[in-house]
Scaffold this motif. Structure first.
Motif, short mmCIF file in Angstrom:
data_model
loop_
_atom_site.label_atom_id
_atom_site.label_comp_id
_atom_site.label_asym_id
_atom_site.label_seq_id
_atom_site.Cartn_x
_atom_site.Cartn_y
_atom_site.Cartn_z
N ASP A 232 0.85 -1.19 0.00
CA ASP A 232 0.00 0.00 0.00
C ASP A 232 0.88 1.24 0.00
O ASP A 232 2.02 1.21 0.48
CB ASP A 232 -0.91 0.03 1.24
N SER A 233 0.32 2.35 -0.51
CA SER A 233 1.11 3.58 -0.54
C SER A 233 1.36 4.12 0.86
O SER A 233 2.33 4.84 1.09
CB SER A 233 0.41 4.63 -1.41
N SER A 234 0.47 3.80 1.81
CA SER A 234 0.66 4.10 3.24
C SER A 234 -0.43 3.35 3.98
O SER A 234 -1.20 2.58 3.38
CB SER A 234 0.58 5.60 3.52
N ASN A 235 -0.52 3.54 5.28
CA ASN A 235 -1.58 2.90 6.07
C ASN A 235 -2.45 3.93 6.77
O ASN A 235 -3.02 3.66 7.83
CB ASN A 235 -0.97 1.93 7.08
N PHE A 244 -3.07 7.87 -1.98
CA PHE A 244 -2.75 7.56 -3.39
C PHE A 244 -3.49 6.31 -3.84
O PHE A 244 -3.97 6.22 -4.98
CB PHE A 244 -1.25 7.40 -3.54
N ASP A 245 -3.61 5.31 -2.95
CA ASP A 245 -4.35 4.09 -3.27
C ASP A 245 -5.80 4.39 -3.63
O ASP A 245 -6.39 3.75 -4.49
CB ASP A 245 -4.32 3.12 -2.09
N ARG A 246 -6.39 5.36 -2.94
CA ARG A 246 -7.81 5.66 -3.10
C ARG A 246 -8.10 6.55 -4.29
O ARG A 246 -9.22 6.55 -4.80
CB ARG A 246 -8.36 6.31 -1.84
N ILE A 247 -7.13 7.35 -4.71
CA ILE A 247 -7.43 8.33 -5.76
C ILE A 247 -6.63 8.10 -7.04
O ILE A 247 -6.59 8.98 -7.90
CB ILE A 247 -7.20 9.77 -5.26
N ASP A 248 -6.00 6.94 -7.18
CA ASP A 248 -5.17 6.72 -8.37
C ASP A 248 -5.97 6.87 -9.66
O ASP A 248 -5.53 7.54 -10.60
CB ASP A 248 -4.47 5.35 -8.30
N SER A 249 -7.14 6.26 -9.73
CA SER A 249 -7.97 6.40 -10.93
C SER A 249 -8.50 7.82 -11.07
O SER A 249 -8.59 8.35 -12.18
CB SER A 249 -9.15 5.41 -10.88
N LEU A 250 -8.85 8.41 -9.94
CA LEU A 250 -9.40 9.77 -9.96
C LEU A 250 -8.38 10.77 -10.48
O LEU A 250 -8.73 11.72 -11.20
CB LEU A 250 -9.84 10.16 -8.54
N ILE A 251 -7.12 10.58 -10.12
CA ILE A 251 -6.05 11.46 -10.60
C ILE A 251 -6.02 11.44 -12.13
O ILE A 251 -5.98 12.50 -12.78
CB ILE A 251 -4.69 11.02 -10.03
N ALA A 252 -6.03 10.26 -12.70
CA ALA A 252 -5.96 10.13 -14.15
C ALA A 252 -7.20 10.71 -14.82
O ALA A 252 -7.10 11.49 -15.78
CB ALA A 252 -5.79 8.66 -14.53
#
Length: 265
Positions: A232-235, A244-252
């Motif tokens: 995970d990118s962090s905990n 970052f794990d939660r918004i990776d698709s949203l960023i793109a």
């Protein structure tokens, strides 16, 4: 674990909706900046930068954001063209070649390419609370694709999209997500929630492109984690890993959508 994920998701969704619809402009800008900077720090930790370099990177990005907001700086169209080139051409090639980041200027440039247009997208697409619905409509596309792809993939997924990068991603899930996005985009188009005016077929095409971009954004973050040897990118988010794990698709998706809106308008 599922209960914890659902509880965290409900809290995050409530916070996002509350800020999106009720926060004054300055608070929304700061909230968006906090999201982008949190994701940028997590990205930096997996990009080969040292701790001191990461700290300098975050401080420099924070200062830029403050100056850009106070000075009402806008990204020129040439930058938005670069954003489209990155997400539509360079990023798929990156996944194919499996490039790795080992610090240096590439790590800095990639970090800003990921997070700076994303922050500008959140700010530019929601200039006031009255614009919240149209931004939420695009965010909803990401969530619809993710949810239906996840559950369909769990139930029926057999053919993997990129097994060496993200073994959980299947073509069955991705196709299901795309179909559900088409239905969702038809609904928001009929409800007149979108910030642009075009025909139904164009709306479906835009939805398909953004869905594909979202999947690839997810895969890119998965590859960055795999290359860095982390799960995970962090905990920071219980049951969900990092920001970052939660918004990776949203960023793109928001970066590409904002680029299209800026160039076409």
């Amino acid at each position: 674990m599922l209960k914890q994920r659902i509880l965290t998701a409900l809290v995050l969704l409530s916070l996002m909706l509350g800020m999106l619809f009720y926060a004054p402009d300055g608070l929304w800008v700061a909230f968006s900046g906090l999201i982008a900077l949190s994701a940028l720090r997590e990205y930096a930790c997996m990009s080969g930068l040292s701790k001191i370099q990461i700290n300098h990177f975050i401080v420099a990005s924070l200062i830029f954001g403050i100056v850009a907001y106070l000075g009402d700086w806008k990204l020129p169209n040439v930058v938005w063209y670069v954003v489209l080139v990155f997400w539509l051409l360079i990023m798929p090639l990156w996944l194919k070649k499996k490039w790795t980041l080992k610090g240096g200027w590439q790590a800095y440039a990639t970090g800003w390419m990921l997070m700076l247009p994303f922050w500008y997208a959140l700010v530019d697409l929601r200039p006031s609370p009255e614009s919240a619905v149209s931004l939420l409509a695009v965010m909803g596309l990401v969530w619809v694709a993710d949810i239906f792809a996840y559950f369909t993939g769990k139930a029926f997924g057999k053919n993997k999209i990129a097994p060496t990068i993200s073994p959980g991603k299947s073509w069955e899930g991705a196709i299901s997500g795309a179909v559900c996005v088409a239905l969702y985009m038809t609904w928001v188009w009929y409800a007149d929630w979108l910030a642009f005016d075009t025909g139904w077929l164009n709306v479906l095409l835009i939805g398909l492109v953004l869905t594909v971009v979202g999947v690839c954004g997810d895969l890119l973050e998965s590859w960055l984690k795999r290359a860095a040897g982390i799960k995970d990118s962090s905990n920071i988010l219980p049951g969900h890993g990092g920001v970052f794990d939660r918004i990776d698709s949203l960023i793109a998706v928001l970066s590409v959508y904002a680029a299209m809106m800026a160039i076409l308008n």
